[in-house]
Design a protein around this motif. Structure first.
Motif, PDB file in Angstrom:
ATOM      1  N   PRO A   1       0.821  -1.223   0.000  1.00 39.04           N
ATOM      2  CA  PRO A   1       0.000   0.000   0.000  1.00 39.04           C
ATOM      3  C   PRO A   1       0.857   1.275   0.000  1.00 39.04           C
ATOM      4  N   ALA A   2       1.996   1.214   0.671  1.00 41.18           N
ATOM      5  CA  ALA A   2       2.857   2.407   0.737  1.00 41.18           C
ATOM      6  C   ALA A   2       3.443   2.734  -0.635  1.00 41.18           C
ATOM      7  N   TYR A   3       3.895   1.701  -1.332  1.00 46.96           N
ATOM      8  CA  TYR A   3       4.496   1.887  -2.668  1.00 46.96           C
ATOM      9  C   TYR A   3       3.443   2.372  -3.661  1.00 46.96           C
ATOM     10  N   SER A   4       2.284   1.741  -3.567  1.00 43.52           N
ATOM     11  CA  SER A   4       1.155   2.109  -4.415  1.00 43.52           C
ATOM     12  C   SER A   4       0.838   3.600  -4.296  1.00 43.52           C
TER      13      SER A   4
ATOM     14  N   PHE B   1      19.126  -1.405  -9.427  1.00 40.02           N
ATOM     15  CA  PHE B   1      18.838  -2.191 -10.624  1.00 40.02           C
ATOM     16  C   PHE B   1      17.663  -1.575 -11.382  1.00 40.02           C
ATOM     17  N   ALA B   2      17.006  -0.603 -10.733  1.00 38.32           N
ATOM     18  CA  ALA B   2      15.880   0.102 -11.370  1.00 38.32           C
ATOM     19  C   ALA B   2      15.832   1.505 -10.778  1.00 38.32           C
ATOM     20  N   GLU B   3      15.310   2.440 -11.562  1.00 39.52           N
ATOM     21  CA  GLU B   3      15.086   3.792 -11.044  1.00 39.52           C
ATOM     22  C   GLU B   3      13.969   3.717  -9.996  1.00 39.52           C
ATOM     23  N   ARG B   4      13.972   4.686  -9.071  1.00 41.23           N
ATOM     24  CA  ARG B   4      12.909   4.757  -8.060  1.00 41.23           C
ATOM     25  C   ARG B   4      11.527   4.781  -8.707  1.00 41.23           C
ATOM     26  N   GLY B   5      10.658   3.972  -8.189  1.00 41.82           N
ATOM     27  CA  GLY B   5       9.266   3.976  -8.663  1.00 41.82           C
ATOM     28  C   GLY B   5       9.053   3.212  -9.956  1.00 41.82           C
ATOM     29  N   THR B   6      10.109   2.546 -10.448  1.00 38.93           N
ATOM     30  CA  THR B   6       9.959   1.857 -11.746  1.00 38.93           C
ATOM     31  C   THR B   6      10.168   0.348 -11.665  1.00 38.93           C
ATOM     32  N   ALA B   7      10.554  -0.167 -10.529  1.00 40.27           N
ATOM     33  CA  ALA B   7      10.876  -1.604 -10.454  1.00 40.27           C
ATOM     34  C   ALA B   7       9.686  -2.455 -10.877  1.00 40.27           C
ATOM     35  N   TRP B   8       8.487  -2.012 -10.510  1.00 42.00           N
ATOM     36  CA  TRP B   8       7.308  -2.812 -10.871  1.00 42.00           C
ATOM     37  C   TRP B   8       7.160  -2.930 -12.388  1.00 42.00           C
ATOM     38  N   LYS B   9       7.535  -1.858 -13.094  1.00 36.04           N
ATOM     39  CA  LYS B   9       7.460  -1.918 -14.565  1.00 36.04           C
ATOM     40  C   LYS B   9       8.537  -2.849 -15.120  1.00 36.04           C
ATOM     41  N   GLU B  10       9.733  -2.765 -14.519  1.00 32.46           N
ATOM     42  CA  GLU B  10      10.828  -3.645 -14.966  1.00 32.46           C
ATOM     43  C   GLU B  10      10.462  -5.108 -14.742  1.00 32.46           C
ATOM     44  N   VAL B  11       9.811  -5.367 -13.598  1.00 29.09           N
ATOM     45  CA  VAL B  11       9.382  -6.740 -13.307  1.00 29.09           C
ATOM     46  C   VAL B  11       8.410  -7.211 -14.380  1.00 29.09           C
ATOM     47  N   LEU B  12       7.426  -6.364 -14.679  1.00 34.30           N
ATOM     48  CA  LEU B  12       6.429  -6.752 -15.681  1.00 34.30           C
ATOM     49  C   LEU B  12       7.067  -6.900 -17.060  1.00 34.30           C
ATOM     50  N   ALA B  13       8.147  -6.119 -17.317  1.00 35.12           N
ATOM     51  CA  ALA B  13       8.831  -6.196 -18.613  1.00 35.12           C
ATOM     52  C   ALA B  13       9.785  -7.388 -18.688  1.00 35.12           C
ATOM     53  N   GLY B  14       9.992  -8.076 -17.564  1.00 33.31           N
ATOM     54  CA  GLY B  14      10.833  -9.277 -17.591  1.00 33.31           C
ATOM     55  C   GLY B  14      12.320  -9.017 -17.451  1.00 33.31           C
TER      56      GLY B  14
ATOM     57  N   TYR C   1       9.828   7.819   7.644  1.00 32.05           N
ATOM     58  CA  TYR C   1      10.053   6.554   6.940  1.00 32.05           C
ATOM     59  C   TYR C   1       8.749   6.100   6.290  1.00 32.05           C
ATOM     60  N   ASP C   2       8.814   5.725   4.987  1.00 32.61           N
ATOM     61  CA  ASP C   2       7.557   5.471   4.268  1.00 32.61           C
ATOM     62  C   ASP C   2       7.379   4.043   3.739  1.00 32.61           C
ATOM     63  N   PHE C   3       8.233   3.098   4.140  1.00 32.23           N
ATOM     64  CA  PHE C   3       8.051   1.688   3.770  1.00 32.23           C
ATOM     65  C   PHE C   3       8.207   1.414   2.268  1.00 32.23           C
ATOM     66  N   THR C   4       8.881   2.301   1.526  1.00 28.48           N
ATOM     67  CA  THR C   4       9.099   2.003   0.097  1.00 28.48           C
ATOM     68  C   THR C   4      10.573   1.806  -0.207  1.00 28.48           C
ATOM     69  N   THR C   5      11.402   1.805   0.806  1.00 25.48           N
ATOM     70  CA  THR C   5      12.835   1.613   0.619  1.00 25.48           C
ATOM     71  C   THR C   5      13.408   1.074   1.918  1.00 25.48           C
ATOM     72  N   PHE C   6      14.592   0.455   1.808  1.00 25.57           N
ATOM     73  CA  PHE C   6      15.297  -0.014   3.001  1.00 25.57           C
ATOM     74  C   PHE C   6      16.615   0.756   3.080  1.00 25.57           C
TER      75      PHE C   6
ATOM     76  N   LEU D   1      14.041  -4.070  -3.367  1.00 28.59           N
ATOM     77  CA  LEU D   1      15.489  -4.282  -3.509  1.00 28.59           C
ATOM     78  C   LEU D   1      15.984  -3.877  -4.887  1.00 28.59           C
ATOM     79  N   MET D   2      15.171  -4.081  -5.917  1.00 28.95           N
ATOM     80  CA  MET D   2      15.603  -3.708  -7.265  1.00 28.95           C
ATOM     81  C   MET D   2      15.946  -2.215  -7.327  1.00 28.95           C
ATOM     82  N   GLU D   3      15.215  -1.426  -6.568  1.00 30.21           N
ATOM     83  CA  GLU D   3      15.489   0.020  -6.553  1.00 30.21           C
ATOM     84  C   GLU D   3      16.624   0.359  -5.590  1.00 30.21           C
ATOM     85  N   ASP D   4      16.623  -0.278  -4.424  1.00 30.68           N
ATOM     86  CA  ASP D   4      17.669   0.018  -3.438  1.00 30.68           C
ATOM     87  C   ASP D   4      19.052  -0.414  -3.921  1.00 30.68           C
ATOM     88  N   LEU D   5      19.091  -1.468  -4.742  1.00 30.47           N
ATOM     89  CA  LEU D   5      20.379  -1.947  -5.275  1.00 30.47           C
ATOM     90  C   LEU D   5      20.735  -1.239  -6.596  1.00 30.47           C
TER      91      LEU D   5
END
Lengths: 396, 470
Positions: free
Chosen positions: A148-151, A304-317, A254-259, A298-302
């Motif tokens: 919900p926080a990321y959403s 591997f993706a820009e902030r707010g975009t990991a979900w798109k990268e996941v869907l893109a494979g 702290y907003d629960f969208t990053t570690f 983690l994809m964003e924290d590491l």
């Protein structure tokens, strides 16, 4: 974090990993013996040839005696380490730093946990005697608060985000199905996962890592000695551990969208390894997918993706076996299972196989980059310990 | 002048529809509802909630004593009043006493407080039930009340005590031996024949002391656990008006019933009203009050009607499991370990008082309190900050269907407190669909679990009612 690191000073010359299973037929000591003997054999040394041992064990026993008595080690320094779910990586870090210091020539890191004798579901922390006010919540529930926080933060539709994290489980099950050591070897679809009953927030059981028994081990030596044991060593490029101060549970910012602990550990490890752009420099990564939203963040924290975009990268494979940056090619915690003390070493074991071209053909990565990243964490959003390492097949 | 300075009832959030018992077991269908303590409430926590509301209504007070009465104490041997004392953060010199065991101890505590010279916070609670299908189960109710008694030198008296009288008689009408789960009773008609003359004698004696005729009493409260006796006595006292004892909305709260009813009467009372209370339990206690002008400026923190109106149903099956009348399968997770007595004693201010700490340098509020603050604070540069009365907003939340709970699922939220401070916390008195990001909550004192016979008291949050959150 400021650290000098041990880039290229220590090499892994052998690794082993038992199947991760509900090993109702094997005890803790059996798993330790199996993992230790396999790695000793692969390197061609005996138990007594190893100068020092570090045992990563979260909750199946205390002290170095557990390992020393299982292997009947004679007069060896054996230390048990524990750092929540990052325990296995912590054992490797201790062994590597000890060798880098020159104190020992050859050391073993071995991780193991035996959970399935408790009779309870899940992993269960034993709290020391306390005042009864500590938070009691499953890890699944803590991590479920990410969605919900990321959403909200990135304006992603909740159903679309839910599907995206289910795709993470689908990917990891796909990879695990191609791994004979993995606990769960059935493929499953994101759509089916979305239909399952919720157990924590919107997460279903299939958004959670499997709880397994298992062990994994590594033998490390100084890099200049590595060729004596193998012609394909894996060099430690960087290692970092950050233990959080728990401020996420105190600080309304702290907003629960990053570690933040992961961001700090990654920057430290990347800096030690000389990695500027992990997305383009890293061949593959093993990350701590204890719950599907964890891998998303983690994809964003590491990076591997820009902030707010990991979900798109996941869907893109992007993070699939055939994607631009394969993640959890062995099935991850999700499919491989999570015997806590062993998991960090299991992650390095997959880098060991993939980067050295020894992964089975049906789950081999398709790029020729030379670096792997391992991310291993313990704890919860707002209060965690995070480990990041960079390993590689070439010096420099 | 001596009398009542403040008061409040506490009615728990859940209600059992009496017809649901017949729907399950068959038989004649009861009417109305009874109040049901949540699985995480007991007489101590309900007593505390009533006591805090009574103190809140007068903007705080430092009573000389806290007297707690109930027939369903959470502990024997160990004091329950001391738990309420700790949660209210009363001064250590305030005497916390348990006047417990019998139903009569509730009214008895008020009688004794009115005869004393101290400022006393009388707190009474009842958690009533019986075997499935029994009238005790159906007609009983859970709730609490607190009455602050003192002289007008310490705080304005809103209802002056005019006088009273008591009658005592030894007979067995209702009984429960220690450890027994339910109360047993003699044929009700026998008790009726004993209670009616007791009530008449006590009532008439009280009026005589006050030099009043029955028609000078504006409203009379008659309560007790022998329903026939209460009905018959009510008809024989010559009362001008009888107070609604809330049987159809709350049920009979035992030791608290007289006080919950009195609270409901006082909520509606203007100045100059004469109110009599007759509590029947192993005797009769009659007390007469007259409201003063001060009641006009008295505003109850949560009027009884508001608490009755704000409720949600509890299914009968869940009620039975909450009361340990049926055992249901728990989640396959370890049950919690008992609380460490010494660790709890070190954190009394936090555990019972919900007091965090505020960094003097950074201003950051820490819950639980810390010696070293986040953001580079110095060691021991903190001041206590009481958060129990502070409202909070849900930043994010989740539902945990895996964790051990006496009543799964656990609803859990990250709370951001007005004025700063964050605390992740269990929610209670709500259902999953009631919760959203942004929901306003207040803190409530609950029993998290009991292990090895030790009750683990701590705080949870509950959503505010629509009126409360304005």
């Amino acid at each position: 974090v400021s650290s000098n690191g041990i880039k290229d000073r220590v090499a892994i010359v052998g690794m082993s990993c038992t199947p991760f299973r509900e090993h109702f037929d094997l005890g803790r000591d059996d798993l330790l013996i199996n993992a230790a003997d396999e790695v000793l054999k692969s390197v061609g040394v005996t138990r007594q040839d190893i100068d020092a041992y570090w045992l990563g064990m979260a909750s199946s026993g205390s002290s170095g005696i557990v390992l020393a008595s299982a292997l009947k080690l004679d007069g060896k320094p054996v230390t048990r380490v524990e750092n929540y779910c990052a325990t296995g990586s912590e054992a490797l870090r201790q062994a590597s730093y000890a060798v880098a210091s020159g104190a020992y020539d050859i050391a073993m890191a071995i991780g193991c946990d035996k959970f399935k004798d408790t009779g309870f579901s899940g992993t269960n922390a034993n709290l020391p005697p306390n005042d009864g006010t500590a938070r009691t919540l499953t890890a699944a529930a803590m991590y479920s608060m990410i969605l919900p926080a990321y959403s909200k933060k990135y304006g992603v539709d909740e159903d679309e985000l839910r599907l995206a994290v289910a795709k993470i489980a689908e990917k990891n099950h796909y990879n695990g199905a191609r791994n004979s050591l993995a606990q769960f070897r059935k493929e499953t679809s994101a759509e089916d996962i979305c239909k399952m009953a919720a157990v924590a927030g919107r997460l279903s059981v299939f958004d959670c890592a499997g709880v397994a028994d298992g062990a994994a081990a590594a033998i490390v030596v100084r890099s200049e000695d590595a060729q004596r044991y193998t012609d394909k060593p894996l060099y430690i490029k960087g290692m970092s551990v950050v233990a959080g101060d728990g401020s996420g549970l105190v600080d309304p910012e702290y907003d629960f969208t990053t570690f933040p602990e992961v961001v700090a550990a990654a920057e430290d490890a990347y800096q030690q390894a000389g990695v500027d752009d992990p997305r383009s420099q890293v061949a593959m990564a093993e990350v701590h997918d204890c719950f599907t939203p964890t891998e998303l963040v983690l994809m964003e924290d590491l990076r591997f993706a820009e902030r707010g975009t990991a979900w798109k990268e996941v869907l893109a494979g992007t993070y699939r076996l055939d994607g631009g940056l394969p993640v959890n090619t062995d099935g991850g915690l999700k499919s491989f299972g999570h015997p806590v003390g062993a998991s960090g070493l299991r992650m390095h074991y997959e880098c060991w196989l993939q980067l050295r071209g020894e992964a089975p053909e049906n789950r081999s990565i398709q790029n020729d980059r030379k670096l792997g990243v391992v991310h291993n964490l313990g704890g919860y959003p707002g209060e965690m310990v995070s480990f990041v390492s960079v390993v590689g097949t070439e010096k420099g | 002048m001596r009398g009542i300075q403040s008061y409040s009832a506490y009615i728990p959030y859940r209600r059992l529809e009496r017809k649901d018992v017949a729907a399950f077991f068959g038989g004649a269908s009861g009417k109305g509802q009874r109040a049901v303590a949540s699985f995480d409430e007991d007489t101590t926590t309900m007593g505390f909630e009533a006591a805090r509301l009574a103190l809140r209504s007068v903007g705080g007070a430092e009573p000389d004593a806290l007297w707690f009465s109930t027939a369903e104490p959470a502990y024997l041997e160990k004091s329950n009043a001391s738990t309420i004392h700790a949660a209210l953060r009363l001064d250590a010199s305030a005497t916390a006493l348990d006047l417990s065991g019998s139903v009569r101890s509730g009214a008895g505590a008020l009688v004794a407080a009115l005869r004393s010279t101290d400022q006393v916070l009388v707190t009474v609670a009842g958690l009533r039930g019986g075997l499935p299908t029994s009238s005790d189960e159906s007609d009983g109710g859970d709730g609490a009340a607190a009455i602050l008694v003192g002289d007008d030198s310490t705080a304005p008296v809103i209802a002056e005590y005019l006088g009273g009288a008591s009658e005592t008689e030894e007979f067995v009408d209702r009984w429960r031996t220690p450890g027994a789960a339910t109360t047993r009773r003699w044929e009700e008609r026998f008790g009726e024949t004993v209670y009616v003359p007791l009530a008449e004698r006590a009532y008439n004696a009280a009026l005589k002391v006050c030099e009043l005729n029955p028609d000078q009493v504006d409203i009379t409260v008659v309560t007790g656990n022998n329903a026939r006796g209460v009905r018959a006595a009510s008809n024989r006292l010559g009362a001008k008006a009888l107070a609604d004892n809330l049987a159809s909305a709350v049920g009979n709260t035992g030791a608290a019933q007289f006080a919950v009813t009195l609270a409901s009467v006082l909520d509606k009372a203007g100045p100059g009203q004469t109110i009599a209370v007759v509590a029947l339990a192993d005797g009769a206690d009659a007390l007469v009050f007259r409201t003063t002008d001060a009641i006009s400026s008295f505003s109850p923190a949560k009027p009884v009607d508001e608490q009755i109106a704000r409720h949600a149903a509890v299914p009968y099956g869940k009620f039975l499991s909450w009361r340990s009348m049926v055992e249901v399968e728990p989640p396959n997770r370890p049950t919690p370990s008992r609380v460490s007595s010494s660790a709890a004693a070190r954190s009394t201010e936090w555990k019972f008082g919900f007091v965090g700490s505020k960094d003097r340098t950074t201003g950051i509020v820490h819950m639980p309190p810390q010696r070293v603050g986040i953001s580079g604070g110095k060691t021991d540069d903190m001041e206590p900050v009481a958060e129990a009365e502070t409202l909070a907003t849900i930043a994010t939340y989740t539902v945990d269907r895996l964790i051990y709970s006496e009543s799964p699922p656990v609803i859990f939220a990250v709370l951001d407190f007005d004025g700063g401070g964050r605390f992740p916390c269990q929610l209670t008195d709500c259902d999953v669909d009631d919760i959203k990001v942004g929901t306003r909550v207040e803190m409530t004192f609950r029993r998290l679990f009991t292990a090895d016979g030790i009750h683990n008291y701590f705080w949870k949050a509950r959503p505010m009612g629509p009126k409360e959150s304005v």
